[in-house]
Structure formats: C-alpha cells, structure tokens
Design a protein around this motif. Structure first.
Motif, short mmCIF file in Angstrom:
data_model
loop_
_atom_site.label_atom_id
_atom_site.label_comp_id
_atom_site.label_asym_id
_atom_site.label_seq_id
_atom_site.Cartn_x
_atom_site.Cartn_y
_atom_site.Cartn_z
N ASP A 54 99.17 60.80 20.91
CA ASP A 54 98.70 61.43 21.09
C ASP A 54 97.55 61.88 20.54
O ASP A 54 97.09 62.35 21.61
CB ASP A 54 99.37 62.87 20.18
N GLN A 55 97.46 59.81 20.57
CA GLN A 55 95.59 60.24 20.38
C GLN A 55 94.60 59.90 21.36
O GLN A 55 93.93 58.88 21.41
CB GLN A 55 95.28 59.79 18.97
N ALA A 56 95.97 58.75 22.04
CA ALA A 56 95.34 57.86 23.18
C ALA A 56 94.22 57.83 24.18
O ALA A 56 93.94 57.20 24.38
CB ALA A 56 96.77 57.35 24.11
N HIS A 57 94.01 58.84 24.39
CA HIS A 57 93.04 59.36 25.27
C HIS A 57 91.42 59.87 24.29
O HIS A 57 90.45 60.07 24.78
CB HIS A 57 93.61 60.47 26.74
N LYS A 58 91.56 59.33 23.10
CA LYS A 58 90.69 60.37 22.88
C LYS A 58 89.87 59.09 22.31
O LYS A 58 90.13 57.77 22.59
CB LYS A 58 90.29 60.51 20.68
N ARG A 59 88.19 59.47 21.51
CA ARG A 59 87.50 58.27 21.79
C ARG A 59 87.69 57.37 20.88
O ARG A 59 87.87 58.07 19.49
CB ARG A 59 85.47 58.37 21.87
N ALA A 60 87.44 55.99 20.36
CA ALA A 60 87.62 54.66 19.38
C ALA A 60 86.99 55.99 17.63
O ALA A 60 87.66 56.40 16.71
CB ALA A 60 87.45 53.90 19.11
N ASP A 61 86.05 55.78 18.39
CA ASP A 61 84.91 56.98 16.58
C ASP A 61 85.35 58.33 16.09
O ASP A 61 85.43 58.33 14.86
CB ASP A 61 83.52 56.31 17.24
N GLU A 62 86.43 59.26 17.62
CA GLU A 62 86.69 59.99 16.70
C GLU A 62 87.77 59.76 15.85
O GLU A 62 88.67 61.34 14.97
CB GLU A 62 87.30 60.90 17.94
N LEU A 63 88.61 58.71 15.24
CA LEU A 63 89.45 58.41 14.17
C LEU A 63 89.47 58.33 13.41
O LEU A 63 87.96 57.97 12.88
CB LEU A 63 90.87 57.35 15.00
N SER A 64 90.64 59.17 12.59
CA SER A 64 90.05 58.80 10.81
C SER A 64 89.93 56.93 10.62
O SER A 64 90.54 56.56 11.96
CB SER A 64 91.41 59.23 10.23
N GLY A 65 89.88 56.63 9.74
CA GLY A 65 89.95 55.29 9.20
C GLY A 65 91.43 54.69 9.52
O GLY A 65 91.87 53.94 10.76
N GLY A 66 92.02 55.48 9.40
CA GLY A 66 94.01 55.22 9.38
C GLY A 66 94.52 54.72 10.12
O GLY A 66 94.79 53.68 10.99
N GLN A 67 93.76 55.89 10.97
CA GLN A 67 94.21 56.08 12.83
C GLN A 67 93.76 54.40 13.01
O GLN A 67 94.33 54.46 14.41
CB GLN A 67 93.86 57.22 13.35
N GLN A 68 92.41 54.18 13.25
CA GLN A 68 91.57 52.68 13.76
C GLN A 68 92.61 52.22 13.49
O GLN A 68 92.52 51.03 14.37
CB GLN A 68 90.15 53.42 13.00
N GLN A 69 92.34 51.68 12.23
CA GLN A 69 93.25 50.42 11.72
C GLN A 69 94.63 50.17 12.42
O GLN A 69 94.84 49.17 12.52
CB GLN A 69 93.24 50.08 9.82
N ARG A 70 95.35 51.75 12.84
CA ARG A 70 96.17 51.77 13.47
C ARG A 70 96.45 51.32 15.47
O ARG A 70 97.48 50.41 15.68
CB ARG A 70 97.14 52.46 13.70
N VAL A 71 94.82 51.22 15.39
CA VAL A 71 94.92 50.78 16.25
C VAL A 71 94.80 49.76 17.14
O VAL A 71 95.06 49.16 17.54
CB VAL A 71 93.53 51.93 17.52
#
Lengths: 250, 604
Positions: free
Chosen positions: A137-154
C-alpha cells in the motif's frame, strides 16, 4: 559456490582492511559475518561485488573469478548479487516503486530505463515483492515518508528484484529496533529458505546469529578469527573475536 | 607576553601607528577632500541633481495655456501713457508703475485668469526674445500679484510687452514618453535575462556531471581504450558534421517547401523508431556473432543519419512555417518570427549536434574496441598495440592544438603548427605507453574533470561586461549580444554550482544503484538526478535573479536592455529620465527576488 581466497584490501594511506581472508560459502547457505566495527566486515562484503576494488586475492563464484571480470562482465555479475545496506540507501526523493524497480536496472533496456520506463512484467514483479514484505500500500509514497523498518523492507524488495543468486546484507538491522530487526531478518531467512538464495549477512548481535545463521565467520582487524557453526562461539572464542574486555550482551 | 608588559605596550602602540599610517595613505590615494563638499556651487548642483533624481519622469498631463499681455514702457515716455480699459469678462494685467527704469522692481497684478493655474511672467522686447522675470500662481478667483525686477535692457521709446502665461492640466495623467520607453526596455531586459538563463541552464546541466569529481574519479580505462577513443572522437565529429552538411545541401537542393518538410519531420521519427526497435538487443539474445554486430552497427549509423535528416526537416519546417505564419497572424506576427528563429537556430546547431553524436558514436565504439582488446589480449601484444595507438592519439591531440594556435596566431608555417606538434604528440604517446603497465587503467575521468574545471574557471573569470564586447562585434549592438554574453557566463557559473551539488550528494544511494548492476548513465539517472533536482532548481532561480540584475547594466557595454537607455540619459544629464529607469530596475529586481523565493519554497 563462492570461494574467497587470500582476499586482501589495503586502503590508501596503508590501512589494512582485509588480511588474506579465505573461506567458502555453499549455495543455499546463510552465513553470518561478525566482528567489531572497523574489523573489515563491510569491506569484505563490498569486495565480493567489487563496490570496493580488492588489492589482491580471488573471489570465485560459480567458477568465475569476479576480481578479473571486465567492466561489462562485472555488471552482469552484479545484477545477480542483491545487496541490503545498514542505512537502507534508498533514493529518498524517489517513489517507493521507483526504488524497487531500480533493482531491475541490470536487466532492462538501458535507454528506456533512463526515461523511467519499465516493462509491465517488472512493474508487476515490483508490486509482488512489495506485497511479500508487506508494504504494497506504500508503493506510491516517497521513500523518505516511510519509517525506518519500512524503508529497509523496500531495500529487501529492491534486492529481490534482481532475482539474485546471492544476497549481501551489510548490517541490515543495525539501525532498527529489536522487533523490526527480527522482521527484517525473517524476510532474509525466507529468501534463503524458500528461494534457495545464498545470504551473507554481517551482524552485531550474537542472538541474531544463533537464531538465523547456518554458519558464522568472524573478523578482527581484517583477519579471519573464526569459521564454524554459531553454537561453537564459546567464551574463549568470543574474547578472541571481540577482545579481552568485551562482555556478552545477547 | 605576560612577562614583558612594556614590550606589549610598545607593540600595541606600533600597531596603532601602523593603522593610522594605512588610513592616512588611503585618504591620500582616494583624494579625500572635504573642502569640496562644502563649496557653494557644488552644493547647488547636488541639490539640483538630488531633486531631479527623486522626481522620476513617469506621468505627465496634456496642458493648455492662457496668455495675457500688457504694454510696459522702459523708461517712462514723455507723453502720458495711454490707458487701456479692460474688456469685461476677459483677464487683464495691471502693472504698477506702468513705466519704470531698467532693473527697477515693479508689481504685476493679474485679474480674472484661470483659477489655481501656474505660469511665468515674461518680458518680451520687440525682438521677441522672451525672458522670464517671475513666476505666479493664481488663487481660487484667478487673481495673482507678484513683484518682479525688470531686466537690464536698452531703453526704448516704444512700449514693450509683459506676458503672463497661465498653464493648467487637461484630463488625467498619462505615462510620459520616457516612462513608455522605459517599460519597453525593462521588458526587453527581463526577457534577455530569461533567454540567457535558459541557454545557460540547458548547457550547464550535462557539463555539471562531467565537472563532478565524485562521478569522474571512478571513470578509468585502459590506455588502449583511451587512445583509441581520442582518435575516434575527432574522426567522429568530422564525420558527423560533414554528414550533416551534405544532407543539408541535398535537402535544400531538393526542396524546402512546407509540405515536404512537414512530411519529412513526421516520417523520419517513425523510421527511426522502427530501426531502433529492430536494432535494440533483446534480453537473453545478446548477439556474439560478428555478422549480427556489424549489421547492428550499420543500423545504428543509419539511425544517426535519419536523426540528422530529421533535424534538417524540423529546421526547414520551422523556417517555412514561420515565414508563412507572419502575414496572417498580423499583430501576433512575432510568433511566426519565433518559429523562424527556432528553425534557424536548429539549422545552426544541427552540424554541432551531428558532430557530437558522431564523435560520441565513433569515440565510444573505438573505446569499447580498446577495452575489449585490453581485456582479451595478453600483456605483451597489448604493449605493442598501446605503443602504436598512444603515439597516434598523442599526434592527433597535439596536431589539433597546433591547428587552434595556428588559427589564433596565424603562424602559417606547417612545420611549426603541423609536423612538430604531431611528432611531439607521438613522442609523448610513446613515452606514456612505455611507462604504463599494459593493462593498468588510466584515470581518464579525473583528467576530463580537471580540463573541464579549468575551462569553466577561465570562462567564469571573464566578466559578462567584457564578453559582451566580443558578442557586440559578432552580432551587433543590442539585446541579442547581451543575452549571448550572459548566457555564456551562466553556463560556466551554473556548471560549477551544479557540479558542487553533485559532489555533495549522499554516496549511499549511488552505491546501492551500482550494486544492482546498473551502468553509468543509469546510475546517474536513478541515484544522482533525484538528489540534485532541488538544489538545481534553487540555483537556477538564484541565477535568473542575478541575470536580471546583470542585464540591467550589460547595456552599458552595448548589450541592449535598459542599461543602454540609462547610460544615455546620464550622459545627456537627463537625471529625471535616469531616475525613472533606476526605479524600473529596482521594481524588477525586488519582484524577481520575491518571485524566486516563492518558487524556491514551492519546489524545493
């Protein structure tokens, strides 16, 4: 099979980062690399895909010496080696989906990729990978809007887009809290178990090593100090790896 | 120091003396003289100029005049002065006394003029040379009374004339001619700055990547590859430029009609697309056979040819379409001219672009060839190959430098500009090839970086005011010369600022994209470009702001815009007009400042 023999890296200024390191990794193995900060773990991982150019020694993978590969061959080798970083290394102003699609750059038509055009199959694959790590569900957000854990999942999803035969993980959980750390490690574990991908992962916490790794190697000041099963790291070995003053924390 | 308080005092004293000496000398060289600032005439002039400067010439009124005259005798005649009776309802003047000697003070009274009007009272001798002896202002009834001194004139028996001229404004205020021309020129200035910034940015963006150390340091190639591409580049540039030239001649000879150009401009991209789709390597089917490679190479050459053709068609289309548009568009004819100029500039740029494409194609191909040779051959034969290629490359580079020097200094001596440089270059190449490890890579990227930086610094250090002189000679006095000069300076300045932004990007994403097996261009597009977009926009705005300010003075050197007008008005001491222009500059600069900061906030 990955065979590393006598790998040495000397940085400018005569800094010896790796000192004749030799070991082998079997296909499908989950290898943990432990050692103090500055012991050469990151350099070792980066020498495998030549983000850092080794000074001498061989890295032989499936019979090909990576250290001797030409520039063009190196790109073909790199695209089969996924990499996950401590600080995620996402392009923070780009969308999540673009970051994940970047994993396909070694495969797609270079000219079309420059204008951000990817084949439909790759886009579908990217969404599948994001779903696998639970952030579709986060696919179209900007990467820096994600939390640390989410960023690592990316970051994990990006590595998986390469359809890798090997994943290098450079302290993938060092900037995450313990709960998130386990969730990321479980993703790596599933990649290792379900897809049969070789994982080489540097770690700080021994409990993570015990929990996830089949085998561990330890570095101290660029030298290989230990190579064996994680359960064989007894107190004596521990002090040898981390120094006499070290205390076990986990 | 603590143990020598006396020494410390002496040192302090010496320092004070030194400072006094420095300032005394500064006063002397800058001719500081406060005597002049108090001089009566200078103060009067200063007042006049300052008053003119705070009265910018912006609005004016249509005016009408009312003239009332009365005779005056100077000196008093023998016979009694004839009394004239005022006509009822008409304004009239009363002078008392009605006759007087030269330089005598008289009283002038006006009755029944326009109310609240202003004007002069003039003394007019029979010669008609009018002399203002006083100023009046009527009250709400149209009356005034002033004292005035009669001029020192030869006495005459005949009456002379006193004339009062009442002036009043008709209708509302409207822009003065000075304001009109100022608005015209300030618009010219803003657009001049816009053009200069656009040209500059388009060129500065690609250059900034070449001038970024962190990107270029990693670019290393074997000597074989470097020398082959050094030979390939000039060859490719020559091939591309001459191909463009002959295609252009062919087309112009065939036809330059609107229909042909339109069809060509539409069809050639289609042909290009087809060729690209055929020639692009498909995943997994990398042709290693020579036949396939040669065929693909030929198709790529064909694509380049079609692209050049396309540029020509597009240029011709612009030229003929624009000319055709000018008439029917009427007042919007400048749009047609815009299309013509776009087409014309494309026609000028086409050989350059074709040269660059050809150079990149041939140079890149030769470089790849060298790279593969270095990868596959053993060390000993590579050394031999290096000796030959490096010698040729050195000769080519030095000969080209020799040609450039010959063009500047007109040596006209082939021994000194052709054979000697070629021999020296070959010698340098041989020495390099002998000293280098046959398979070691040379830091070609760093070399290109330093050359680019040096050129940029050299261009940047020349003020646009100087550059505009050269461009004025080339394209004539006017805003076009100014736009070109500012544009050139913008390229150098922005390329430097941009490249510093590239150098300061986070290395992490760069590393991550490289690890995926992305090639160099892909790495730039995915890891560098997203990181530098905000600072690029920010610097772009800043530069536009600078260019607007610079373009206000570029006219001083003939670069068009408002500076030209300002300089003229200062030259003819028309300070009110100069003040109008300074006001216009201030308004535009303040607006630009506000606009650019708003846009920066929005985009960054």
């Amino acid at each position: 099979m990955l065979e590393i023999s006598n790998l040495t890296k000397i940085y400018p200024g005569n800094v010896l980062a790796l000192d004749r390191v030799s070991f082998t990794v079997q296909p499908g193995e989950f290898l943990a690399v432990i050692g103090l900060s500055g012991s050469g773990k990151s350099t070792l991982l980066r020498c495998i895909n030549r983000l850092v150019e080794p000074t001498s020694g061989q890295v032989t993978w499936n019979g090909v010496d990576i250290t001797q590969a030409s520039a063009e061959e190196l790109l073909r080798i790199r695209r089969k080696i996924g990499m996950v970083f401590q600080h995620f290394n996402l392009v923070s102003r780009s969308k999540v989906i673009t970051n994940v699609l970047a994993g396909r750059l070694g495969y797609v038509n270079p000219a079309l990729s420059l204008v951000n055009r990817f084949p439909r199959t790759d886009v579908e694959m990217a969404l599948k990978q994001l779903k696998r790590v639970g952030i579709a569900d986060q696919a179209h957000k900007r990467a820096d809007e994600l939390s640390g854990g989410q960023q690592q999942r990316v970051g994990v999803a990006r590595a998986m887009m390469q359809e890798p035969e090997m994943v290098l993980a450079d302290e993938p959980v060092a900037s995450l809290d313990p709960v998130l750390a386990h969730s990321i490690m479980q993703h790596l574990e599933s990649i290792n178990r379900e897809d049969g991908v070789m994982v080489i992962c540097s770690l700080h916490f021994l409990d993570l090593v015990h929990r996830y790794a089949h085998r561990a190697i330890a570095l101290n000041e660029g030298k290989l100090m230990f190579d064996g099963a994680p359960k064989d790291i007894n107190d004596a070995k521990f002090k040898e790896i981390y120094g006499q003053e070290a205390e076990r924390v986990g | 120091m603590k143990r020598w308080p006396a020494l410390r005092s002496v040192a302090t004293g010496l320092a004070v003396v030194l400072v006094v000496l420095i300032y005394a000398y500064a006063f002397s060289v800058t001719d500081v003289n406060f005597e002049t600032t108090r001089s009566e005439t200078r103060l009067t002039n200063l007042t006049r100029i300052l008053r003119a400067l705070v009265h910018p010439d912006i609005f004016e009124h249509e005016r009408e005049e009312q003239i009332v005259e009365t005779p005056i005798y100077l000196p008093c005649p023998q016979q009694p002065i004839p009394q004239s009776q005022p006509v009822p309802g008409e304004p009239y003047l009363i002078v008392s006394p009605a006759c007087a000697d030269a330089r005598q003070i008289i009283e002038v009274e006006g009755v029944g003029l326009w109310p609240e009007a202003k004007g002069p009272v003039n003394f007019i001798p029979p010669s008609g040379a009018s002399l203002t002896i006083g100023l009046f202002e009527t009250d709400s009834n149209g009356n005034f009374k002033i004292e005035a001194q009669l001029p020192n004139r030869q006495p005459l028996a005949d009456p002379q004339t006193l004339r009062a001229i009442a002036r009043r404004n008709v209708g509302g205020p409207h822009l003065s001619p000075v304001a009109d021309v100022t608005i015209d020129k300030i618009l010219e200035t803003v657009f001049l700055a816009l053009l200069a910034t656009t040209i500059g940015t388009i060129l500065a963006v690609p250059i900034s990547f070449i001038a970024a150390k962190n990107l270029m340091d990693k670019v290393r190639s074997p000597l074989t590859s470097v020398s082959l591409s050094l030979v390939g580049w000039p060859l490719g540039i020559w091939l591309g430029a001459s191909a463009a030239g002959s295609i252009g001649r062919l087309l112009n000879a065939a036809s330059a009609s609107l229909a042909v150009s339109l069809a060509g401009a539409l069809l050639s991209p289609l042909a290009m697309w087809g060729a690209v789709a055929w020639a692009l390597p498909k995943e997994g089917t990398r042709a290693t056979k020579w036949g396939g490679r040669v065929a693909r190479g030929l198709v790529f050459a064909l694509i380049i040819g079609i692209f050049i053709l396309f540029l020509h068609f597009l240029a011709n289309l612009g030229l003929s379409l624009g000319k055709w548009l000018i008439e029917p568009l009427g007042k919007l004819g400048f749009l047609g001219n815009f299309v013509v100029q776009l087409g014309d500039s494309l026609r000028m740029v086409t050989p350059v672009m074709a040269g660059l494409i050809g150079g990149a194609a041939v140079g890149g191909l030769a470089g790849r060839l060298g790279q593969q040779a270095a990868d596959r051959l053993a060390a000993a034969p590579i050394k031999g190959v290096n000796l030959v290629t490096a010698a040729v490359a050195g000769a080519v580079v030095f000969t080209l430098i020799g040609r450039v020097l010959d063009w500047f200094y007109e040596v006209q001596d082939p021994v000194r500009t052709l054979w000697l440089p070629a021999a020296a270059g070959a010698a340098v190449g041989v020495v390099l090839a002998l000293r280098a490890q046959p398979k070691a890579t040379v830091p070609i990227g760093t070399t290109v970086y330093y050359i680019t930086r040096t050129i940029l610094n050299a261009i940047r250090s020349v003020e646009p005011l100087i550059m505009v002189i050269v461009f004025v000679v080339w394209v004539g006095i006017g805003p076009f010369a100014g736009a070109l000069a500012l544009g050139l300076h913008t390229v150098a300045a922005l390329a430097k600022l941009f490249s510093e932004q590239v150098e300061s990007i986070l290395p992490g994403p760069l590393e991550a994209i490289q690890a995926t097996g992305a090639n160099r261009l892909q790495t730039i597009a995915f890891a560098v470009v997203p990181q530098v977009i905000p600072p690029y926009i920010s610097f772009l705005m800043y530069r536009w702001d600078i260019n607007v300010r610079m373009s206000t003075i570029i006219g001083f050197a003939g670069g068009g815009g408002i500076g030209f007008l300002l300089q003229q008005n200062i030259g003819i001491l028309n300070y009110r007009a100069a003040s109008t222009q300074m006001l216009a500059i201030a308004i535009v600069v303040a607006t630009m400042d506000y606009l650019s900061s708003t846009l920066r906030q929005r985009f960054v």
